[in-house]
Scaffold this motif. Sequence first.
Motif, short mmCIF file in Angstrom:
data_model
loop_
_atom_site.label_atom_id
_atom_site.label_comp_id
_atom_site.label_asym_id
_atom_site.label_seq_id
_atom_site.Cartn_x
_atom_site.Cartn_y
_atom_site.Cartn_z
N ASP A 59 -12.15 44.46 52.92
CA ASP A 59 -11.08 43.46 52.94
C ASP A 59 -9.89 43.96 53.76
O ASP A 59 -9.20 43.18 54.41
N THR A 60 -9.65 45.26 53.72
CA THR A 60 -8.55 45.85 54.49
C THR A 60 -8.79 45.67 55.98
O THR A 60 -7.87 45.32 56.72
N LEU A 61 -10.02 45.90 56.41
CA LEU A 61 -10.36 45.73 57.82
C LEU A 61 -10.18 44.27 58.23
O LEU A 61 -9.61 43.99 59.29
N ALA A 62 -10.64 43.34 57.41
CA ALA A 62 -10.50 41.92 57.73
C ALA A 62 -9.03 41.52 57.86
O ALA A 62 -8.65 40.80 58.79
N ALA A 63 -8.19 42.01 56.96
CA ALA A 63 -6.76 41.69 57.00
C ALA A 63 -6.11 42.29 58.26
O ALA A 63 -5.30 41.63 58.93
N ALA A 64 -6.49 43.51 58.59
CA ALA A 64 -5.95 44.15 59.79
C ALA A 64 -6.39 43.41 61.04
O ALA A 64 -5.59 43.22 61.97
N LEU A 65 -7.64 42.97 61.07
CA LEU A 65 -8.14 42.22 62.22
C LEU A 65 -7.42 40.89 62.37
O LEU A 65 -7.10 40.47 63.49
N GLN A 66 -7.17 40.22 61.26
CA GLN A 66 -6.46 38.95 61.32
C GLN A 66 -5.09 39.13 61.95
O GLN A 66 -4.67 38.36 62.81
N MET A 67 -4.38 40.16 61.54
CA MET A 67 -3.05 40.43 62.09
C MET A 67 -3.14 40.83 63.57
O MET A 67 -2.33 40.38 64.38
N THR A 68 -4.11 41.66 63.91
CA THR A 68 -4.28 42.11 65.29
C THR A 68 -4.59 40.93 66.21
O THR A 68 -4.00 40.78 67.28
N VAL A 69 -5.52 40.08 65.79
CA VAL A 69 -5.91 38.92 66.59
C VAL A 69 -4.73 37.96 66.73
O VAL A 69 -4.42 37.50 67.83
N HIS A 70 -4.08 37.68 65.62
CA HIS A 70 -2.95 36.74 65.65
C HIS A 70 -1.85 37.23 66.59
O HIS A 70 -1.34 36.47 67.42
N SER A 71 -1.49 38.50 66.49
CA SER A 71 -0.41 39.02 67.34
C SER A 71 -0.82 39.08 68.82
O SER A 71 -0.01 38.80 69.70
N ALA A 72 -2.09 39.41 69.10
CA ALA A 72 -2.56 39.45 70.49
C ALA A 72 -2.54 38.05 71.10
O ALA A 72 -2.13 37.87 72.26
N LEU A 73 -2.98 37.06 70.33
CA LEU A 73 -2.96 35.68 70.84
C LEU A 73 -1.53 35.21 71.07
O LEU A 73 -1.25 34.53 72.06
N GLN A 74 -0.62 35.56 70.17
CA GLN A 74 0.78 35.19 70.35
C GLN A 74 1.36 35.86 71.59
O GLN A 74 2.10 35.24 72.36
N GLN A 75 1.02 37.13 71.79
CA GLN A 75 1.56 37.86 72.93
C GLN A 75 1.07 37.28 74.25
O GLN A 75 1.85 37.08 75.17
N TRP A 76 -0.23 37.05 74.37
CA TRP A 76 -0.81 36.67 75.65
C TRP A 76 -0.89 35.17 75.89
O TRP A 76 -0.90 34.74 77.04
N LEU A 77 -0.95 34.38 74.82
CA LEU A 77 -1.11 32.93 75.00
C LEU A 77 -0.02 32.12 74.30
O LEU A 77 -0.16 30.91 74.14
N GLY A 78 1.03 32.78 73.85
CA GLY A 78 2.08 32.12 73.09
C GLY A 78 2.75 30.96 73.81
O GLY A 78 3.27 30.05 73.18
N GLU A 79 2.74 30.99 75.13
CA GLU A 79 3.32 29.88 75.89
C GLU A 79 2.39 28.68 75.97
O GLU A 79 2.82 27.58 76.27
N ARG A 80 1.10 28.89 75.69
CA ARG A 80 0.10 27.82 75.80
C ARG A 80 -0.35 27.25 74.47
O ARG A 80 -0.72 26.09 74.38
N ILE A 81 -0.36 28.11 73.41
CA ILE A 81 -0.86 27.66 72.11
C ILE A 81 0.04 28.16 70.98
O ILE A 81 0.77 29.14 71.15
N VAL A 82 -0.06 27.48 69.84
CA VAL A 82 0.55 27.95 68.59
C VAL A 82 -0.62 28.28 67.67
O VAL A 82 -1.42 27.41 67.34
N VAL A 83 -0.73 29.54 67.28
CA VAL A 83 -1.81 29.96 66.39
C VAL A 83 -1.43 29.63 64.96
O VAL A 83 -0.41 30.09 64.46
N GLU A 84 -2.24 28.79 64.31
CA GLU A 84 -1.96 28.40 62.93
C GLU A 84 -2.68 29.27 61.91
O GLU A 84 -2.14 29.56 60.86
#
Length: 119
Positions: A59-84
């Motif tokens: 569960d710890t890995l899954a939570a860490a991955l969720q945060m990593t993915v969310h922040s990477a998408l915000q960083q690289w695609l934040g001008e194009r999408i809003v990650v919900e």
Amino acid sequence: MSLHFPFQPDHRGRSAEADEDTHLRDMIEQVLFTIPGERVNRPDFGCGLLQLVFAPNSDTLAAALQMTVHSALQQWLGERIVVEAVTVEHDDALLAVEVQYVSRSGQDRRLARFSRGAP
């Protein structure tokens, strides 16, 4: 129109193009499955998801991955999408990620699912 990812010819032998929705999905896939350091001129691009296919399932890995993915998408695609929402499933050597996002240009809500297994 934008070029399709991965690059491929269309039925006419020209570079295949993608509509806006497909292009956004393609860009999300590139962020998810690019290992940082893989791109010469953007060494910090990506989130390194593929490196974790063999990591111990928890569960710890899954939570860490969720945060990593969310922040990477915000960083690289934040001008194009809003990650919900980001959902990560890790089962043996299969990794599946579900991303719910809204396109900033059309305000369309989308759900994209990506998965990779061990080679």
